[in-house]
Design an enzyme around this catalytic site. Sequence first.
Site, PDB file in Angstrom:
ATOM      1  N   GLU A 174       0.836  -1.214   0.000  1.00  0.00           N
ATOM      2  CA  GLU A 174       0.000   0.000   0.000  1.00  0.00           C
ATOM      3  C   GLU A 174       0.870   1.264   0.000  1.00  0.00           C
ATOM      4  OE1 GLU A 174      -3.226  -0.220  -0.721  1.00  0.00           O
ATOM      5  OE2 GLU A 174      -3.043   1.962  -0.852  1.00  0.00           O
TER       6      GLU A 174
HETATM    7  C1  LIG Z   1       2.383  -9.940   0.643  1.00  0.00           C
HETATM    8  C2  LIG Z   1       2.178  -8.878  -0.379  1.00  0.00           C
HETATM    9  C3  LIG Z   1       0.896  -8.521  -0.750  1.00  0.00           C
HETATM   10  C4  LIG Z   1       0.698  -7.567  -1.748  1.00  0.00           C
HETATM   11  N1  LIG Z   1      -0.581  -7.292  -2.185  1.00  0.00           N
HETATM   12  C5  LIG Z   1      -0.741  -6.540  -3.311  1.00  0.00           C
HETATM   13  C6  LIG Z   1      -2.029  -6.420  -3.934  1.00  0.00           C
HETATM   14  O1  LIG Z   1      -3.024  -6.972  -3.463  1.00  0.00           O
HETATM   15  N2  LIG Z   1      -2.120  -5.706  -5.085  1.00  0.00           N
HETATM   16  C7  LIG Z   1      -1.035  -5.088  -5.652  1.00  0.00           C
HETATM   17  O2  LIG Z   1      -1.178  -4.471  -6.694  1.00  0.00           O
HETATM   18  N3  LIG Z   1       0.196  -5.171  -5.070  1.00  0.00           N
HETATM   19  C8  LIG Z   1       0.361  -5.888  -3.922  1.00  0.00           C
HETATM   20  N4  LIG Z   1       1.599  -6.005  -3.347  1.00  0.00           N
HETATM   21  C9  LIG Z   1       2.727  -5.292  -3.955  1.00  0.00           C
HETATM   22  C10 LIG Z   1       3.208  -4.150  -3.080  1.00  0.00           C
HETATM   23  O3  LIG Z   1       2.276  -3.111  -3.096  1.00  0.00           O
HETATM   24  C11 LIG Z   1       4.606  -3.757  -3.609  1.00  0.00           C
HETATM   25  O4  LIG Z   1       5.481  -4.785  -3.205  1.00  0.00           O
HETATM   26  C12 LIG Z   1       5.036  -2.417  -3.105  1.00  0.00           C
HETATM   27  O5  LIG Z   1       4.277  -1.400  -3.717  1.00  0.00           O
HETATM   28  C13 LIG Z   1       6.516  -2.136  -3.387  1.00  0.00           C
HETATM   29  O6  LIG Z   1       6.857  -2.393  -4.712  1.00  0.00           O
HETATM   30  P1  LIG Z   1       8.111  -3.325  -5.026  1.00  0.00           P
HETATM   31  O7  LIG Z   1       7.958  -4.577  -4.264  1.00  0.00           O
HETATM   32  O8  LIG Z   1       8.271  -3.414  -6.487  1.00  0.00           O
HETATM   33  O9  LIG Z   1       9.355  -2.545  -4.411  1.00  0.00           O
HETATM   34  P2  LIG Z   1      10.170  -1.385  -5.143  1.00  0.00           P
HETATM   35  O10 LIG Z   1       9.236  -0.383  -5.715  1.00  0.00           O
HETATM   36  O11 LIG Z   1      11.169  -2.008  -6.040  1.00  0.00           O
HETATM   37  O12 LIG Z   1      10.899  -0.703  -3.906  1.00  0.00           O
HETATM   38  C14 LIG Z   1      12.110  -1.213  -3.348  1.00  0.00           C
HETATM   39  C15 LIG Z   1      12.639  -0.191  -2.330  1.00  0.00           C
HETATM   40  O13 LIG Z   1      12.947   1.039  -3.014  1.00  0.00           O
HETATM   41  C16 LIG Z   1      12.236   2.116  -2.435  1.00  0.00           C
HETATM   42  N5  LIG Z   1      11.808   3.031  -3.503  1.00  0.00           N
HETATM   43  C17 LIG Z   1      11.225   2.702  -4.670  1.00  0.00           C
HETATM   44  N6  LIG Z   1      10.967   3.810  -5.381  1.00  0.00           N
HETATM   45  C18 LIG Z   1      11.375   4.859  -4.642  1.00  0.00           C
HETATM   46  C19 LIG Z   1      11.370   6.276  -4.824  1.00  0.00           C
HETATM   47  N7  LIG Z   1      10.846   6.831  -5.918  1.00  0.00           N
HETATM   48  N8  LIG Z   1      11.885   7.046  -3.845  1.00  0.00           N
HETATM   49  C20 LIG Z   1      12.376   6.500  -2.708  1.00  0.00           C
HETATM   50  N9  LIG Z   1      12.401   5.168  -2.486  1.00  0.00           N
HETATM   51  C21 LIG Z   1      11.909   4.359  -3.429  1.00  0.00           C
HETATM   52  C22 LIG Z   1      11.039   1.497  -1.729  1.00  0.00           C
HETATM   53  O14 LIG Z   1      10.578   2.307  -0.654  1.00  0.00           O
HETATM   54  C23 LIG Z   1      11.609   0.168  -1.247  1.00  0.00           C
HETATM   55  O15 LIG Z   1      12.282   0.357  -0.030  1.00  0.00           O
HETATM   56  C24 LIG Z   1       1.815  -6.921  -2.332  1.00  0.00           C
HETATM   57  C25 LIG Z   1       3.105  -7.263  -1.928  1.00  0.00           C
HETATM   58  C26 LIG Z   1       3.295  -8.244  -0.998  1.00  0.00           C
HETATM   59  C27 LIG Z   1       4.704  -8.639  -0.637  1.00  0.00           C
END
Ligand SMILES: Cc1cc2nc3c(=O)[nH]c(=O)nc-3n(C[C@H](O)[C@H](O)[C@H](O)COP(=O)(O)OP(=O)(O)OC[C@H]3O[C@@H](n4cnc5c(N)ncnc54)[C@H](O)[C@@H]3O)c2cc1C
Length: 597
Positions: A441
Amino acid sequence: MADYVAPLADMRFALTATADLPALLGLPAFKHAEADVIDAVLDEAARFSGEVIAPLNRVGDQTGSRIENGEVRTPPGFADAYRQFCAGGWNGVPFATDHGGGGLPWTIAMTVQEMMGSANMAFSLCPLLTQGAVEAIAAHGTAEQKKVYLPKLVSGEWTGTMNLTEPRAGSEVGALRTRADPDGAGAWRIKGTKIFITYGDHDMTANVIHLVLARTPGAPAGTKGISLFLVPKFLPKADGTPGPRNDVRCLSLEHKLGIHASPTCVLSFGDNEGALGYLVGEENAGMRCMFTMMNNARLSVGLQGLSIAERAYQQALAFARERRQGQRIDGKSGDRSAPIIEHADVRRMLMLMKSQIEAMRALICHTAAAMDLSHHHADAATRALKRAEVDLLIPVCKAWSTDLGCELTSLNVQIHGGMGYVEETGAAQHLRDARIAPIYEGTNGIQALDLVGRKLSMNGGAAVKALLGTMRALGQDIAKDKRLEPMREPFAQAVEALSKGSEWMTAAMAQDPHRASGGASALLRLFGTVVGGWLLIRQAQAAASLIDAGTGGEFHQAKIATARFYAAQILPQAGGLLTAATSGADELAAMPAGAFA
Ligand SMILES: Cc1cc2nc3c(=O)[nH]c(=O)nc-3n(C[C@H](O)[C@H](O)[C@H](O)COP(=O)(O)OP(=O)(O)OC[C@H]3O[C@@H](n4cnc5c(N)ncnc54)[C@H](O)[C@@H]3O)c2cc1C
């Protein structure tokens, strides 16, 4: 003692002393919600969460959801508990009565959600995702979509999902590639892969309604070219019952650190002819539609930090009363080993848990009430003020509470000693479960950027200035009461730290956002710490008044003691956080990416 007993006394106190529930129930929108109805709802939610949902928490962790012959199976007992959850009307508590909802304030819905989340975080995720789908369709769906889908989603007969994330599109939602092509008959064919989809498939209901973000042909790049589609697992027949299977399937489930019972799915849309989807809202307005439900979704996830911390606190407290080790350092426990709650350091850990849990509960209650007022207050200016306050506080509720959720569940492990680190006690499960909430989220880093990049400077900083003014006024008020006066100085210093930090950050973000954003997370922590203190002190003030009026008791004395602990031990962190939020950013900027060794 049962595994989880809803903390009704503190919830009710937060609802009256912080959220001013009687005033909220006085609004015409809630005229059907009499105080005794609300009381009965809270009592029954406490019973249901403790007796039906909580006992499934452990089996859910141990068994997890599985995929068998392409079908997702939830752990034993989940489908039956979900049936009872829907039969009790719990799924529809805050939704409009037109679609079969309870029409109760979000403030009450959030209190009920806290109980369900404490009882079983993995279970409670299913209705949380449905909630997002209901809000999206209610706000942006066509009359036909509302008619077909809302009654079933509100009752919980069908569940909803939110599909944003793809392998290359996480925080950067604008990078998503799922396509939607017109099918020539008014609908769309969706093709693409979504990952990490919570309850993306399961065996608890006859249908699952996916809300999917995708790009239409020729759509602009980035977030401006995203549209929202409704994609049912089974296409409804004319009579509204599930018909033929749509072209969407669950490829696999993730193996995760926690929330094992919640199926986190990789979903494939359109392996064959393309999944049939229906546009929700206008083409290319998908992100705007998502914003409609973002505040509620983020508040609900912030609430998970509180819920899981409360569950861990109850376990820590029971263990600390029972486990005997060592004598008190002052010899007062005699020759016999003392219960570890007698040791000052264990007491410190329990107080860190209790005080920050009550601060989180107060903040979430306050924000939920502001949300209700922003929709339903008779006066337009008040509605606008409340909306601005909600917008300001949402990233704080989400990130501060979920960070604390991890820290406080970790303290529970610490209080258990070695028994916390082994799986038998279940203390480790709470820590593992809590760890996801700062990630999904919108990661907490993204929440901090939202706070410093957009929220602090909204309307020339009017919302933060108004909040600081209210907090300063409370500081002056408590000087007159001997029980509260010791909190005055640490609180005043903490408020000034927040004031300086906010001013510095607003100016620095306008000048050099990259450099300033290095202090964003510290600023958010400062914000949560101070606002949490403010609300606890307000509660202590209300408790003192009740004691003076002769209607207060032990609970109210504890409220004052808890606020004083927070003021003495937690508010002083504000000074350090101010430094980290401001000068700390310079040190980060001085370390180029290539210099990390
Ligand atoms: C158990 C689980 C349930 C989930 N449920 C859903 C769901 O129902 N629907 C759905 O759509 N998604 C879902 N997600 C996805 C979740 O919302 C994403 O994992 C989350 O938004 C982060 O994206 P990412 O994993 O690609 O991390 P990334 O975006 O790759 O981020 C990696 C790190 O980099 C940092 N970062 C990234 N961009 C920036 C920036 N611009 N500035 C500063 N820091 C940054 C982040 O804060 C993080 O620390 C779920 C994930 C999990 C693990």
